[in-house]
Scaffold this active site. Structure first.
Site, mmCIF file in Angstrom:
data_model
loop_
_atom_site.group_PDB
_atom_site.id
_atom_site.type_symbol
_atom_site.label_atom_id
_atom_site.label_comp_id
_atom_site.label_asym_id
_atom_site.label_seq_id
_atom_site.Cartn_x
_atom_site.Cartn_y
_atom_site.Cartn_z
ATOM 1 N N HIS A 1 31.220 34.500 34.139
ATOM 2 C CA HIS A 1 30.457 33.254 33.946
ATOM 3 C C HIS A 1 29.894 33.136 32.528
ATOM 4 O O HIS A 1 29.604 34.148 31.893
ATOM 5 C CB HIS A 1 29.261 33.196 34.913
ATOM 6 N N ASP B 1 31.475 39.557 38.199
ATOM 7 C CA ASP B 1 30.048 39.229 38.301
ATOM 8 C C ASP B 1 29.188 40.486 38.350
ATOM 9 O O ASP B 1 28.111 40.495 38.953
ATOM 10 C CB ASP B 1 29.773 38.382 39.555
ATOM 11 N N HIS C 1 34.318 36.416 46.153
ATOM 12 C CA HIS C 1 33.613 35.123 46.125
ATOM 13 C C HIS C 1 34.561 33.972 45.775
ATOM 14 O O HIS C 1 35.445 34.116 44.930
ATOM 15 C CB HIS C 1 32.437 35.168 45.131
HETATM 16 ZN ZN LIG Z 1 30.895 34.185 40.214
HETATM 17 ZN ZN LIG Z 2 30.295 36.620 42.644
#
Ligand SMILES: [Zn+2]
Ligand SMILES: [Zn+2]
Length: 254
Positions: free
Chosen positions: A170, A132, A59
């Site tokens: 995150h 993630d 990503h």
């Molecule tokens: Zn991410």
């Molecule tokens: Zn991701």
């Protein structure tokens, strides 16, 4: 004792990149550079030269810094072997069979697909970079996998030692914890942790790293066996993966 230094680098809105510094070997890796600017600044202020770029998945908010940082430093880009086509400027593909080393250290790679089909984690010196897939009190969305795949991937991470520090992609912790409390409101460890997290976020400080042990006690996505969660969902007799799938479905619209 580890002599790796790990520094958080906030990027974009709520991403974290991490600098991993081996002073003795004069190496410095960045994990999941979303964008070059904050990473360049963090390196410059410490006088470190970037030697490696590690990506957990393709990503853009985890690889956006690859090309400019590689151009500037000639750093080696290391990412999931099974996703070479989607990792910008990749040099070295790794998977669970690869014995990749950072300086003198063995780096363990875990294949943890579901958020993306080739997502990996890097484990080095008691630190796990989980991208993630595993968040503090949460888990990633199922973009390219099934609930069964994510449950298998999370279960793999849960086998790491309890004291393993978890560095995720995150700062979602506060929202994750609020969701967790909706389905496990009587979990004392969760309530305690949320008080800490609320204080930390009120000061705009990071809630990272967590530990595998803390996640096992407070992250609902590692706790489908919890009687309270099962009662909340009306799934007393379901399989763990079915309980997991229902939590993930509810979190998607939380
Ligand atoms: Zn991410
Ligand atoms: Zn991701």
């Amino acid at each position: 004792m580890s002599d790796l230094r790990i520094e958080l680098v906030p990027c974009l809105r709520d991403n974290y990149a991490y600098l991993v510094r081996d002073e003795k070997a004069d190496l410095c890796a960045v994990v999941d550079p979303s964008e070059p600017g904050p990473v360049q600044k963090a390196l410059k202020s410490r006088g470190w030269r970037l030697t490696h770029i590690l990506n957990t998945h393709h990503h853009f908010d985890h690889t956006g810094g690859n090309v400019p940082l590689k151009e500037e430093f000639g750093a080696q880009v290391v990412g999931p072997a099974k996703d070479r086509q989607r990792i910008p400027a990749i040099d070295t593909g790794v998977d669970e069979e690869t014995n990749w080393r950072f300086g003198g250290r063995a780096v363990r790679v875990l294949e943890i697909p579901a958020h993306t089909r080739a997502h990996i984690a890097f484990i080095v010196d008691g630190a796990a970079f989980t991208g993630d897939t595993l968040f503090a009190m949460g888990c990633g969305r199922l973009f390219e996998g099934t609930p069964q795949m994510m449950w298998t991937s999370l279960s793999k991470l849960a086998t790491l030692a309890d004291e393993t520090r978890v560095y995720c992609g995150h700062e979602y912790t506060l929202n994750n914890g609020r969701f967790a409390l909706t389905i496990e409101p009587d979990n004392d460890a969760l309530k305690r942790r949320m008080r800490d997290v609320e204080r930390t976020r009120a000061e705009n400080a990071p809630t990272i790293p967590s530990t595998i042990g803390l996640e096992k006690h407070t992250n609902p996505f590692l706790r489908p066996a919890s009687a309270e969660i099962r009662r909340s969902l009306g799934l007393e007799n379901a399989s763990d993966v079915d309980v997991f799938a229902e939590m993930r479905r509810r979190k998607d619209s939380f």
